[in-house]
Design an enzyme around this catalytic site. Sequence first.
Site, mmCIF file in Angstrom:
data_model
loop_
_atom_site.group_PDB
_atom_site.id
_atom_site.type_symbol
_atom_site.label_atom_id
_atom_site.label_comp_id
_atom_site.label_asym_id
_atom_site.label_seq_id
_atom_site.Cartn_x
_atom_site.Cartn_y
_atom_site.Cartn_z
ATOM 1 C CG LEU A 70 23.489 -35.363 0.525
ATOM 2 C CD1 LEU A 70 24.224 -36.689 0.682
ATOM 3 C CD2 LEU A 70 24.120 -34.529 -0.598
ATOM 4 N N GLY A 120 18.059 -32.970 -2.773
ATOM 5 C CA GLY A 120 17.520 -31.936 -3.651
ATOM 6 C C GLY A 120 16.063 -31.607 -3.378
ATOM 7 C CE LYS A 149 3.735 -37.304 -4.512
ATOM 8 N NZ LYS A 149 4.292 -36.378 -5.511
ATOM 9 C CB CYS A 161 13.193 -35.246 -5.485
ATOM 10 S SG CYS A 161 12.381 -36.833 -5.302
ATOM 11 C CB VAL A 203 -3.604 -15.475 -12.480
ATOM 12 C CG1 VAL A 203 -3.191 -14.664 -11.265
ATOM 13 C CG2 VAL A 203 -4.436 -16.674 -12.060
ATOM 14 N N GLY A 228 -1.743 -28.091 -13.134
ATOM 15 C CA GLY A 228 -0.729 -29.089 -13.463
ATOM 16 C C GLY A 228 -0.600 -30.072 -12.312
ATOM 17 C CG HIS A 240 -9.011 -63.416 -10.202
ATOM 18 N ND1 HIS A 240 -9.694 -62.311 -10.663
ATOM 19 C CD2 HIS A 240 -9.898 -64.128 -9.446
ATOM 20 C CE1 HIS A 240 -10.945 -62.359 -10.211
ATOM 21 N NE2 HIS A 240 -11.086 -63.449 -9.467
ATOM 22 N N GLY A 242 -2.880 -22.807 -11.646
ATOM 23 C CA GLY A 242 -2.227 -23.855 -12.432
ATOM 24 C C GLY A 242 -2.813 -25.224 -12.131
HETATM 25 P P1 NAD Z 1 2.929 -27.925 -14.861
HETATM 26 O O1 NAD Z 1 3.665 -27.443 -16.043
HETATM 27 O O2 NAD Z 1 2.593 -29.365 -14.701
HETATM 28 O O3 NAD Z 1 1.528 -27.128 -14.767
HETATM 29 C C1 NAD Z 1 1.462 -25.733 -14.680
HETATM 30 C C2 NAD Z 1 0.086 -25.290 -15.121
HETATM 31 O O4 NAD Z 1 -0.026 -23.903 -14.886
HETATM 32 C C3 NAD Z 1 -0.163 -25.497 -16.608
HETATM 33 O O5 NAD Z 1 -1.381 -26.181 -16.764
HETATM 34 C C4 NAD Z 1 -0.217 -24.078 -17.164
HETATM 35 O O6 NAD Z 1 -1.101 -23.965 -18.262
HETATM 36 C C5 NAD Z 1 -0.719 -23.294 -15.963
HETATM 37 N N1 NAD Z 1 -0.377 -21.868 -15.969
HETATM 38 C C6 NAD Z 1 0.808 -21.299 -16.304
HETATM 39 N N2 NAD Z 1 0.751 -19.956 -16.141
HETATM 40 C C7 NAD Z 1 -0.501 -19.676 -15.681
HETATM 41 C C8 NAD Z 1 -1.167 -18.457 -15.309
HETATM 42 N N3 NAD Z 1 -0.540 -17.277 -15.317
HETATM 43 N N4 NAD Z 1 -2.455 -18.531 -14.897
HETATM 44 C C9 NAD Z 1 -3.089 -19.740 -14.833
HETATM 45 N N5 NAD Z 1 -2.499 -20.896 -15.164
HETATM 46 C C10 NAD Z 1 -1.215 -20.870 -15.580
HETATM 47 O O7 NAD Z 1 3.744 -27.367 -13.610
HETATM 48 P P2 NAD Z 1 3.691 -27.685 -12.056
HETATM 49 O O8 NAD Z 1 2.437 -28.388 -11.678
HETATM 50 O O9 NAD Z 1 4.032 -26.411 -11.384
HETATM 51 O O10 NAD Z 1 4.872 -28.717 -11.902
HETATM 52 C C11 NAD Z 1 6.196 -28.305 -12.204
HETATM 53 C C12 NAD Z 1 7.048 -29.452 -12.641
HETATM 54 O O11 NAD Z 1 7.256 -30.338 -11.572
HETATM 55 C C13 NAD Z 1 6.422 -30.221 -13.775
HETATM 56 O O12 NAD Z 1 7.402 -30.432 -14.763
HETATM 57 C C14 NAD Z 1 6.006 -31.515 -13.144
HETATM 58 O O13 NAD Z 1 6.144 -32.598 -14.043
HETATM 59 C C15 NAD Z 1 6.958 -31.651 -11.967
HETATM 60 N N6 NAD Z 1 6.259 -32.357 -10.898
HETATM 61 C C16 NAD Z 1 5.955 -33.665 -11.077
HETATM 62 C C17 NAD Z 1 5.258 -34.341 -10.104
HETATM 63 C C18 NAD Z 1 4.909 -35.777 -10.335
HETATM 64 O O14 NAD Z 1 5.493 -36.398 -11.199
HETATM 65 N N7 NAD Z 1 3.956 -36.339 -9.617
HETATM 66 C C19 NAD Z 1 4.853 -33.709 -8.956
HETATM 67 C C20 NAD Z 1 5.173 -32.374 -8.801
HETATM 68 C C21 NAD Z 1 5.883 -31.715 -9.785
#
Ligand code: NAD
Length: 470
Positions: free
Chosen positions: A38, A40, A51, A42, A237, A182, A449, A180
């Site tokens: 279980l 998923g 993490k 996450c 890319v 992100g 503090h 990416g």
């Molecule tokens: P994201 O949407 O955060 O970032 C993806 C990035 O890839 C963007 O900046 C986008 O502009 C870029 N991108 C897209 N296509 C591209 C290309 N062809 N060439 C170059 N850059 C490109 O997605 P993610 O980092 O893959 O995360 C996925 C999801 O999972 C998100 O919704 C995120 O919130 C979630 N997530 C959250 C956490 C956290 O809360 N700490 C951790 C992991 C994942």
Amino acid sequence: MAAYDVVIIGGGPGGYNAAIRAGQLGLKVACVEMRATLGGTCLNVGCIPSKALLHASELYEIARKDFAGLGITGQVGLDLTQMQAQKSDSVTGLTKGIEFLFKKNKVDWIKGMGRLDGPGRVAVTAADGAEQVLEAKAVVIATGSEPTRIPGIEIDQEFIVDSTGALAFKSPPKSLAVIGAGVIGLELGSVWRRLGAEVTVVEFLDRVIPGADGEVATAFQRSLTKQGMVFRLGQKVTGAKLISKGKKTTGVALTFEPVKGGAPETLEVDAVLVAVGRRPFTAGLNLASVGVELDPRGFIPTDHFKTKAAGVYAIGDATVGPMLAHKAEDEAVACIELIAGKAGHVNYDVIPGVVYTSPEVAWVGKTEEELKASGIAYKVGKFPFAANSRAKVNHEAEGFVKVLADATTDRILGAHMIGPQVGEMIGEYCVAMEFSAASEDVARTCHPHPTRSEALRQAAMGVEGWTMQA
Ligand code: NAD
């Protein structure tokens, strides 16, 4: 045929929290999950294992780079097999924990792949092919999401990996290209940079962490650059091809070109991580059997978790909104409470975001860019960790806290932080915002503090210009 009040399809943070809440409210509930465990994405291949590696790799880097300065001597080495094993142990412990919570709350875990089978019915195919049908007064779809692919780039989970493959490298790649900038790209990029990889991040946009406050994103990129990460922003890319010597694959040639036009480039690396977002996972759900259609981006359309089919609900990543475990969890509780005849509600203005790197990045509410775009007059209070005594003695005085408050009412509209463990502190602003607090409420609340949390108070004082310690 087994009959239930609620059948939940999916056992991730949306599904398992829905199941537990349903059990607590006395509903007869089943959760259909096809994975062997279980939790998923996450728990199995997302938040939790990442993490575990972020924590261990951060300690490794601190031990190598900072211990001498603290007066701690000795050699430190890397045992990646053990690092991966402790990660897996944590994952196993937590997924078993959900099994325990299911038993405690009388939730039946139906193992297999679920699909809708017309109104009030969910069909389940087990791993051995056995079929069963469950009767359900209500069905909650919580099937989550999967990594987005780039057309023409094939994931082999060895040289070209997605987030799942990037959790399982057996040795650190010498060089890693991350597509990416992100959350996933910067978290997992940080792990492998700390463990020895040269990391180049290739990003389409001209900034990192789209959606986060621009000033925080700029500071974050500067910090990661100082740590050795290389950023190629504004790059599209165009391909990734395996490089072979004889029969052996030795790496990947990644090609990209400036978004605004210009000469293409090729970067040869040991491995490529594709982290360009996630897309809703709804394959095989047979939504047509209840007359539900996906929206153009593949999400299940909902209104207060209700789909257009009576008795069929959807929550979490499969629906529109931030793809975050805690958003799914909130929706799970609200959806089940509605099904049980109570008042269920999610405050989408208070969904925090955290990037678990070092420094961490955390935010809640509106960014400055969003406030400017909607013409809302706001005041800013800001406080640097360089002026926070606890951060200073810990040698982690990078970053700042920024509070945005309504210029007329002083109500907090957003809080944005980069710095030591800010992910653990953003909750304070979530609570404040849930109570419609003014920045003055935080500014006049006693904080212990010396703690890093004092930076939250000092930043709030700054909204009215009376920050005292900077
Ligand atoms: P994201 O949407 O955060 O970032 C993806 C990035 O890839 C963007 O900046 C986008 O502009 C870029 N991108 C897209 N296509 C591209 C290309 N062809 N060439 C170059 N850059 C490109 O997605 P993610 O980092 O893959 O995360 C996925 C999801 O999972 C998100 O919704 C995120 O919130 C979630 N997530 C959250 C956490 C956290 O809360 N700490 C951790 C992991 C994942």
